[in-house]
Design a protein around this motif. Structure first.
Motif, PDB file in Angstrom:
ATOM      1  N   ALA B 103       0.737  -1.258  -0.028  1.00 45.89           N
ATOM      2  CA  ALA B 103      -0.142   0.119   0.140  1.00 45.89           C
ATOM      3  C   ALA B 103       0.879   1.473  -0.106  1.00 45.89           C
ATOM      4  O   ALA B 103       1.970   1.294   0.421  1.00 45.89           O
ATOM      5  CB  ALA B 103      -0.745  -0.081   1.243  1.00 45.89           C
ATOM      6  N   PRO B 230      -5.728  -6.673   1.725  1.00 45.73           N
ATOM      7  CA  PRO B 230      -6.005  -7.455   0.628  1.00 45.73           C
ATOM      8  C   PRO B 230      -6.586  -8.861   0.669  1.00 45.73           C
ATOM      9  O   PRO B 230      -7.017  -9.379  -0.298  1.00 45.73           O
ATOM     10  CB  PRO B 230      -4.680  -6.968  -0.382  1.00 45.73           C
ATOM     11  N   ALA B 231      -6.017  -9.507   1.519  1.00 39.52           N
ATOM     12  CA  ALA B 231      -6.231 -10.610   1.730  1.00 39.52           C
ATOM     13  C   ALA B 231      -6.080 -11.330   2.928  1.00 39.52           C
ATOM     14  O   ALA B 231      -5.597 -10.886   3.964  1.00 39.52           O
ATOM     15  CB  ALA B 231      -5.621 -11.669   0.551  1.00 39.52           C
ATOM     16  N   GLY B 232      -6.475 -12.633   3.293  1.00 37.37           N
ATOM     17  CA  GLY B 232      -6.021 -13.379   4.199  1.00 37.37           C
ATOM     18  C   GLY B 232      -6.524 -13.021   5.641  1.00 37.37           C
ATOM     19  O   GLY B 232      -7.920 -12.357   5.566  1.00 37.37           O
ATOM     20  N   SER B 233      -6.561 -13.648   6.783  1.00 44.74           N
ATOM     21  CA  SER B 233      -7.058 -13.378   8.035  1.00 44.74           C
ATOM     22  C   SER B 233      -6.341 -12.184   8.625  1.00 44.74           C
ATOM     23  O   SER B 233      -6.150 -12.190   9.692  1.00 44.74           O
ATOM     24  CB  SER B 233      -7.136 -14.516   9.062  1.00 44.74           C
ATOM     25  N   VAL B 234      -5.818 -11.127   7.670  1.00 43.92           N
ATOM     26  CA  VAL B 234      -5.292 -10.018   8.530  1.00 43.92           C
ATOM     27  C   VAL B 234      -6.330  -8.879   9.198  1.00 43.92           C
ATOM     28  O   VAL B 234      -7.423  -8.940   8.622  1.00 43.92           O
ATOM     29  CB  VAL B 234      -4.444  -9.237   7.358  1.00 43.92           C
ATOM     30  N   PRO B 235      -6.078  -8.899  10.278  1.00 45.13           N
ATOM     31  CA  PRO B 235      -7.297  -8.074  11.109  1.00 45.13           C
ATOM     32  C   PRO B 235      -7.277  -6.519  10.445  1.00 45.13           C
ATOM     33  O   PRO B 235      -6.365  -6.038   9.955  1.00 45.13           O
ATOM     34  CB  PRO B 235      -6.622  -8.131  12.493  1.00 45.13           C
ATOM     35  N   LYS B 236      -8.542  -6.148  10.429  1.00 40.88           N
ATOM     36  CA  LYS B 236      -8.795  -4.722  10.078  1.00 40.88           C
ATOM     37  C   LYS B 236      -7.999  -3.879  11.066  1.00 40.88           C
ATOM     38  O   LYS B 236      -7.481  -4.315  12.149  1.00 40.88           O
ATOM     39  CB  LYS B 236     -10.124  -4.477  10.430  1.00 40.88           C
ATOM     40  N   TYR B 298      -5.386  -5.970  16.681  1.00 39.60           N
ATOM     41  CA  TYR B 298      -3.867  -6.077  16.628  1.00 39.60           C
ATOM     42  C   TYR B 298      -3.144  -4.795  16.683  1.00 39.60           C
ATOM     43  O   TYR B 298      -2.046  -4.600  17.188  1.00 39.60           O
ATOM     44  CB  TYR B 298      -3.565  -6.761  15.176  1.00 39.60           C
ATOM     45  N   PHE B 299      -3.620  -3.695  16.126  1.00 34.77           N
ATOM     46  CA  PHE B 299      -3.078  -2.372  16.020  1.00 34.77           C
ATOM     47  C   PHE B 299      -3.124  -1.523  17.029  1.00 34.77           C
ATOM     48  O   PHE B 299      -2.645  -0.443  17.149  1.00 34.77           O
ATOM     49  CB  PHE B 299      -3.495  -1.657  14.670  1.00 34.77           C
TER      50      PHE B 299
END
Lengths: 186, 427
Positions: B103, B230-236, B298-299
Motif C-alpha cells: 500500500a 487485501p487478503a487472508g485473515s489479516v485483522p482490520k 492487533y494495531f
C-alpha cells in the motif's frame, strides 16, 4: 465477522493464492517478455504500450534512488539473458506486473535472483510491494517471526517453503550490525 | 467470477485498482452522482488531458489516485514534477518520496514542509492497507454500542452539523524510524517527512456522539473504517480512543485544505485527533462503536507499543529543518534557516538553531500564533563560514522539555524525535 467467517475467508484466500501462485510461476516461463496478457479488450494494446514504456523509461523516484541507488534503466526483457548469467533476477511475470505502478515495478528489481525468488513473487507480493521487504533488514529470527506472522494472516506459504523463504530474506536483507546506520547520515 | 477474483488477488493494488470496484466523484466525494474512474484506469493517455502537470497532481489526488494509479504515481512523483511549474505554496518541491509502493506510503519532501499548511499533494500518505477498494455511493457514519439510540448520519447531515476549521499537524508514529540506528527494524523506513499540517474542516466528535446519547458504559470509542487487508485473515485496522479524547477535541473531518478530503488522505470522512500520532486519526471512517473497553485489535494491542508496553499516543516535541536542505550549497555569510516545530501535549515554547554541530545555539523566531495541535513555523538568521556546516534545530515545549540529540531507540522505531541534523556545503 464470525471466527468461522474469517476461517472460511482465509481458506478461500489460500485456494485463490495457490492458483495465483501457479499462474504466476507458469507465466514466468511462458510470458516473460513483457507482453501484457493481463488486460483484456481493445485497450490492451495501448495500455501495454504505456506499461512497456513505463518499464523502459522509469521516472526518477526519490524513494528508491535515495534508498537503493539509481535504478537500472534497461527493459526487463533486454537484460534477461545477461541477467541469468549475472545472477540478476529474471524479469517478473507480466501477469504480476501488468497493473503495478512504475514504482512498484522498479522495486521488484531490488529482489535478487536465487533460491526463493519466485516464492517471494508468488507469496509476498500478492499483498504488498517489494519495497516492504527490501527496506527492512533482519536476522534469521526476525525474518522467521515476520514470515510466521504473514502465514498466520493467510500468506500462501506451505510449511516446507518457509525455510526457503526465510533463507532468501536473510541472505539478501540481513540485519546490519548494531550501531550501523540504516543509511548514510544526511 | 473466480477469474475476476483471481485477477484482483494477483494484481491487487489500491493505487491501480480497477474501475469496477471504485466509483467516486471527481472532487473526491462519494455521495453524489457517481463517476466511474474506468476511463482513466483504462486509458492512461486520458490522464494527460486533465491539465498541466501541477493540475494533474491535484486532480489525481482529488481522485484519490485510485485510477491509473501507476501513471498517477509516476506523474506525481516522477518526471512531471521536474518540469512542473511549482505551485506558489510549494517552494519548488520535488514530489512525495515513496517508502512503500503498495500500500502506498510516501513522505513529504522536506522542501514542501516550509509552509505552515502543507498542500494536499505533498501531505505524507500512510495506511496499512491502502484506500478501501469498495466505496458506497452514499457514505454514512454509524454510531452504535453503548448508546441510547443508534444513529446513522449521511455526509450531508454531518456537513450541516457544523464547519469547525482547524489546522492540525499529523505525524506518523514511525517518522524517523529510518534514521534510528537499529540493527534490525520492522516497518516503513521513514526519514523526516512523515509529518504534515492541513486545515481540516469538520464536526466535533462530541457533537456526533451527543446525537446517539452515550451511556455511562461508553468509555472507549472504536473507530471502524472501510479499508481492509487485501487478503487472508489479516485483522482490520481498528483503533480506539478513550472517552476524554473523544469528548475533547477529536473531530470528524470532511474537508482538507478547503477541499473534500482526497481518498488517499482518508476521504470522505476522517477522524482527526489533534496532538496524537497519525494512527489515531482513522481514515475512511464508517462506524464509531461506543464500548466499555479499549479495542483489542492487533494495531492497538500489539502494534504501536513502546517496549515497556505503554501505548504510543501523543506526538513528541520535535522540529524539522525545511531549508536549507541536506547537501545544499550556500554562500558564506548570512543564511536563513527555517522549518517547523510541534509537540503533542503542550505548546512549543522555543526553537534553537546551531550551525556548529550543537556547540553553540541561537534562538529562532516563532512565526504566527500558538494553535494547539498544529506546528509552529520558525526561522533563524545565522552566519556560516566557508567549508561544511552541520545545522541543527532543537525544539523545547512549555514544560521545558527539549528534543534529545539522540532519542532512545525502540524495536518498533516509534517516536524518534532526535534533533534533525542537516549538513551543507558553504562556498
Amino acid at each position: 465477522m464470525s471466527r468461522d467467517g474469517w476461517t472460511s475467508m482465509a481458506m478461500t484466500w489460500r485456494l485463490l493464492s495457490a492458483a495465483t501462485a501457479a499462474a504466476v510461476l507458469g507465466c514466468a516461463r511462458g510470458d516473460a517478455n513483457g507482453s501484457n496478457t493481463g488486460r483484456a479488450g481493445a485497450d490492451s494494446g495501448r495500455a501495454a504500450g504505456a506499461q512497456a514504456s513505463a518499464v523502459a523509461d522509469p521516472p526518477p523516484t526519490p524513494g528508491f534512488t535515495s534508498a537503493r541507488g539509481t535504478p537500472p534503466t534497461q527493459t526487463a526483457a533486454a537484460v534477461a539473458p545477461a541477467a541469468a548469467a549475472a545472477g540478476i533476477a529474471p524479469p517478473p511475470p507480466a501477469t504480476l506486473t501488468s497493473r503495478m505502478s512504475a514504482e512498484e515495478q522498479v522495486a521488484l528489481r531490488a529482489l535478487p535472483a536465487g533460491p526463493g525468488h519466485e516464492l517471494v513473487l508468488a507469496t509476498c507480493l500478492t499483498c504488498h510491494a517489494a519495497t516492504m521487504i527490501t527496506q527492512q533488514h533482519k536476522d534469521t529470527a526476525g525474518w522467521n517471526k515476520t514470515v510466521a506472522q504473514m502465514i498466520a494472516w493467510g500468506a500462501p506459504v506451505a510449511k516446507e517453503q518457509q525455510a526457503t523463504l526465510v533463507a532468501y530474506l536473510f541472505e539478501h536483507f540481513p540485519a546490519r550490525a548494531a550501531g550501523e546506520p540504516a543509511r548514510p547520515a544526511p | 467470477m473466480v477469474l475476476v477474483l483471481l485477477n484482483i488477488a494477483l494484481t491487487h493494488d489500491p493505487l491501480a485498482e480497477s474501475s469496477q470496484e471504485i466509483i467516486l466523484m471527481r472532487d473526491g466525494t462519494h455521495d453524489g452522482p457517481p463517476r466511474t474512474t474506468s476511463a482513466l484506469a483504462r486509458h492512461p493517455e486520458d490522464v494527460r488531458r486533465v491539465g498541466p502537470p501541477v493540475l494533474d497532481r491535484r486532480e489525481l489526488l482529488a481522485l484519490g489516485m485510485t485510477a491509473a494509479g501507476a501513471l498517477a504515481a509516476r506523474r506525481l512523483l516522477g518526471q512531471s514534477v521536474g518540469g512542473a511549474q511549482p505551485s506558489s505554496a510549494t517552494r519548488a518541491a520535488s514530489g512525495l518520496v515513496i517508502r512503500n509502493a503498495r500500500a502506498l506510503d510516501a513522505e513529504a519532501p522536506l522542501s514542501a514542509l516550509a509552509t505552515f499548511e502543507t498542500p494536499s499533494e505533498h501531505f505524507f500518505v500512510r495506511s496499512h492497507f491502502g484506500p478501501p477498494t469498495q466505496l458506497p455511493l452514499a457514505w454514512t457514519l454509524a454510531i452504535d454500542g453503548q448508546v441510547q439510540r443508534r444513529v446513522t448520519l449521511t455526509l450531508d447531515e454531518i456537513r450541516k452539523m457544523g464547519a469547525q476549521k482547524r489546522a492540525v499537524t499529523l505525524e506518523c508514529a514511525g517518522n524517523g524510524r529510518g534514521a534510528f540506528r537499529l540493527p534490525k527494524t520492522s516497518g516503513v523506513q521513514w526519514e523526516y517527512g512523515a509529518v504534515s499540517t492541513a486545515t481540516w474542516t469538520g464536526v466535533p466528535l462530541a457533537a456526533l456522539l451527543e446525537r446517539a446519547g452515550l451511556t455511562s458504559q461508553a468509555r472507549h470509542f472504536w473507530m471502524e473504517a472501510a479499508d481492509h487487508a487485501p487478503a487472508g485473515s489479516v485483522p482490520k485496522f481498528l483503533r480506539s480512543i478513550p472517552r476524554e479524547v473523544a469528548l475533547g477535541d477529536a473531530f470528524v473531518a470532511y474537508a482538507m485544505n478547503d477541499r473534500p478530503i482526497p481518498l488517499l488522505h482518508g476521504g470522505p470522512l476522517r477522524l482527526i485527533v489533534p496532538g496524537w500520532f497519525g494512527m489515531a486519526s482513522t481514515k475512511w471512517l464508517t462506524h464509531v462503536h461506543a464500548m466499555s473497553a479499549e479495542s483489542d485489535n492487533y494495531f492497538m494491542a500489539r502494534g504501536y507499543r513502546y517496549p515497556d508496553g505503554s501505548p504510543v499516543t501523543t506526538m513528541r516535541t520535535k522540529s524539522v529543518i525545511a531549508a536549507p536542505l541536506a547537501g545544499q550549497r550556500v554562500s558564506a555569510g548570512r543564511l536563513t534557516v527555517h522549518g517547523q516545530a510541534w509537540t503533542g501535549s503542550g505548546i512549543i515554547r522555543a526553537v534553537d538553531v546551531s550551525v556548529d554541530g550543537g556547540r553553540t545555539w541561537s534562538a529562532a523566531r516563532l512565526a504566527g500564533t500558538v494553535q494547539p495541535g498544529a506546528w509552529r513555523t520558525w526561522d533563524a538568521d545565522v552566519v556560516v563560514q566557508r567549508g561544511s556546516a552541520l545545522i541543527l534545530a532543537r525544539a523545547t515545549d512549555d514544560k521545558g522539555v527539549a528534543q534529545p540529540m539522540q532519542a532512545t531507540q525502540n524495536p518498533g522505531g516509534y517516536g524518534n524525535n532526535s534533533i534533525h541534523q542537516v549538513s551543507i556545503h558553504v562556498a
